[in-house]
Scaffold this motif. Structure first.
Motif, mmCIF file in Angstrom:
data_model
loop_
_atom_site.group_PDB
_atom_site.id
_atom_site.type_symbol
_atom_site.label_atom_id
_atom_site.label_comp_id
_atom_site.label_asym_id
_atom_site.label_seq_id
_atom_site.Cartn_x
_atom_site.Cartn_y
_atom_site.Cartn_z
ATOM 1 N N CYS A 1 4.495 -7.437 8.416
ATOM 2 C CA CYS A 1 3.092 -6.472 8.478
ATOM 3 C C CYS A 1 2.720 -6.369 9.085
ATOM 4 C CB CYS A 1 2.495 -7.128 6.280
ATOM 5 S SG CYS A 1 3.461 -7.123 5.161
ATOM 6 N N SER B 1 4.461 -2.257 12.134
ATOM 7 C CA SER B 1 3.842 -1.413 10.742
ATOM 8 C C SER B 1 2.224 -1.827 11.264
ATOM 9 C CB SER B 1 4.364 -2.011 9.654
ATOM 10 O OG SER B 1 5.660 -1.518 9.360
ATOM 11 N N VAL C 1 4.569 -4.074 5.227
ATOM 12 C CA VAL C 1 6.095 -3.832 4.806
ATOM 13 C C VAL C 1 6.709 -4.848 4.114
ATOM 14 C CG1 VAL C 1 8.375 -4.676 6.238
ATOM 15 C CG2 VAL C 1 6.897 -4.215 7.799
ATOM 16 N N TRP D 1 12.394 2.619 2.147
ATOM 17 C CA TRP D 1 10.959 2.312 1.021
ATOM 18 C C TRP D 1 10.973 2.778 0.438
ATOM 19 C CZ3 TRP D 1 8.321 0.143 6.012
ATOM 20 C CH2 TRP D 1 8.947 -0.917 6.986
ATOM 21 N N ASN E 1 1.730 3.370 -2.563
ATOM 22 C CA ASN E 1 2.203 2.549 -1.529
ATOM 23 C C ASN E 1 2.280 2.780 -0.300
ATOM 24 O OD1 ASN E 1 4.771 1.220 -2.975
ATOM 25 N ND2 ASN E 1 5.248 3.353 -3.290
ATOM 26 N N HIS F 1 2.759 1.663 2.877
ATOM 27 C CA HIS F 1 3.981 1.374 4.222
ATOM 28 C C HIS F 1 3.965 2.397 5.085
ATOM 29 C CE1 HIS F 1 6.475 2.308 0.342
ATOM 30 N NE2 HIS F 1 7.294 3.481 1.752
ATOM 31 N N SER G 1 4.241 6.232 4.184
ATOM 32 C CA SER G 1 5.125 6.454 3.085
ATOM 33 C C SER G 1 4.739 7.769 1.996
ATOM 34 C CB SER G 1 4.206 5.130 1.866
ATOM 35 O OG SER G 1 3.174 5.117 1.850
#
Length: 503
Positions: A220, A241, A245, A281, A292, A294, A389
């Motif tokens: 992350c 990211s 994550v 994901w 989300n 991500h 996402s």
């Protein structure tokens, strides 16, 4: 069954060694004899991720049979402590006892048995490597692993995967080794959560005998411009990211097959990997959470210097406008700072792209159309691929990399908890001042009180980074008067307003 897939390393030095495992020079076969890739995996369970990361390691065995003709795959992994393995119920008491705080090293052979569905089918005591509870974050440990892999399994290109919890960049992380640090990557729970920081990771990679084509941080919060700049001369591409994550991590069979499919087109391979993983994901996380946060980006490091030159000009323009005496312009800049998206509560980093776009939208007299276009284009040239996402796409929020934002040189880290009424309250609130002083929220009086020092200064930490040396960003951090938001929408897991629609 595992014996056919594992190569035993009997003569390696301990992880904590501060010397090379083999001082003889690395010599490679003729280019046509080399594998296209050697993938090096270096990870740790970080107290809570063993099950997920071992699933990732199993995926190395699940690529297409023909893919393994193109590559070597080597891995070094340290289990969490026995106590953490028990707490998170990784496997069985016997396995916890045997592997708690232990490191393993293994090779995925070209004839790997693809029937493996669980790493327990692969794991054997023969894979144990080095002393128990060796220090994963020791720079020599990573350097020696890279050098051993490059000599034993040479290839045309090398990819390093770092897997564990990640914490991005904050200045109080770049401290002397004897001072506890709290941000970075690869957290070793068996050694008081010691980990790599931006500078120690750079040191480990700088001492390695080979250049990485790609560094992939499966963790992350690691897509920070400060990390990008420290690593830009050590790899051609970065996979990072900005937000989180999910615990699933990457999907390494996708990676194996894509590298084999596009052995001479790394940008296509990484872009497709980016797309496939974020899609995975999205689907996997639907059962757990509604919102989300991500994302994943592939960064082209060759373009970072040009972007840095423009960011220096952006910094100059901000400073000049702020000090011009025009209070209207200053208030516009402050309004953007007030609403810039924060990555997470406990990290004082904010979305870089939203910041310069917000300044352009609300204060075009500071960042005019021509310079905005040049700055934006130079940033886009650093990005090979970016996927967010479905939730973030729904709101039109483009996640860029993060950047530190300070107020008169100080920054805040905090955390919230719900009280009995369901309202959010600070569980802690810390302010780190540029001179090294540290203040903490006193819950009884609801005032900030001195709490000693944080072990460094802005000058001894942030201003030593390659990014700040190139752009002078800390000059702006020292004069900005507006506090940015204290909290992140991601930490609250709530819907997003239109953050850039500032009137």
């Amino acid at each position: 069954m595992a014996a056919a897939a594992i190569t035993l390393m009997m003569t390696m030095t301990m992880l904590t060694s501060c010397t090379s495992e083999d001082d003889s020079p690395i010599t490679s076969p003729e280019p046509e004899q080399l594998a296209d890739y050697t993938i090096l995996f270096y990870g740790n369970g970080g107290a809570s991720l063993d099950e997920e990361i071992l699933e990732n390691l199993t995926q190395f065995y699940q690529g297409k049979t023909e893919s393994y003709e193109h590559m070597n795959i080597v891995a070094q992994y340290k289990f969490s402590t026995e106590e953490c393995l028990r707490e998170f119920k990784y496997s069985t008491p016997e396995a916890d006892k045997n592997y708690g705080s232990q490191s393993i090293r293994f090779v995925v052979e070209h004839d790997a048995d693809k029937t493996y569905k669980n790493f327990d089918d692969i794991l054997t005591q023969d894979m144990i490597y080095g002393e128990k509870n060796a220090d994963l974050s020791c720079t020599d440990s990573l350097t020696n692993f890279i050098n051993w892999a490059a000599k034993t399994y040479p290839a045309k290109h090398y990819m390093l995967i770092l897997s564990d919890h990640g914490g991005g960049y904050v200045p109080h992380d770049e401290l002397p080794e004897e001072v506890a640090a709290t941000r970075g990557v690869n957290y070793d729970d068996g050694n008081d959560f010691k980990h790599f920081t931006a500078l120690s990771l750079k040191r480990a990679l700088s001492n390695a005998a080979v250049h990485m084509q790609t560094i992939y941080m499966d963790a992350c919060l690691m897509n920070a411009i400060e990390y990008q700049y420290e690593l830009k001369d050590l790899a051609d591409y970065l996979i990072l990211s900005t937000f989180v994550v999910p615990g699933y991590g990457g999907h390494y069979d996708y990676l194996v097959d894509l590298l084999a499919t596009y052995p001479d087109d790394i940008e296509t391979a990484l872009s497709e990997y980016n797309r496939q993983v974020v899609s995975f994901w999205d689907e996997a996380m639907k059962q757990w959470v509604k919102n989300n946060y991500h994302d994943m980006s592939v960064i082209r490091t060759a373009a970072l210097d040009a972007f840095g030159q423009n960011w220096k000009l952006f910094t100059d323009k901000l400073i000049a406008a702020y000090q011009s005496g025009d209070e209207t312009v200053k208030q516009k800049i402050n309004k953007v700072t007030e609403y810039i998206p924060r990555v997470c509560n406990s990290q004082p980093e904010f979305d870089l792209g939203d910041y310069y776009e917000g300044i352009h939208r609300i204060a075009p007299e500071v960042i005019d159309d021509a310079f905005y276009a040049e700055l934006d284009e130079s940033y886009k040239r650093t990005v090979v691929s970016k996927h967010n996402s479905e939730f973030l796409e729904k709101y039109g929020l483009i996640i860029d990399c993060s950047i530190l934002v300070c107020t008169l040189g100080h920054y805040n880290c905090c955390n919230y908890e719900k009280d009995d009424n369901g309202d959010y309250q600070f569980s802690y609130f810390l302010t780190f001042y540029p001179d090294g002083s540290l203040y903490m929220l006193d819950h009884d009086t609801q005032t900030m009180k001195p709490n000693g020092t944080w072990g460094g200064t802005l000058e001894s930490t942030y201003q030593q980074l390659a990014f700040d040396r190139a752009t002078g960003w800390s000059r702006w951090l020292m004069i900005n008067e507006q506090e940015p938001p204290y909290y992140s929408y991601a930490d609250f897991n709530i819907d997003l307003p239109d953050l850039l629609n500032l009137k």
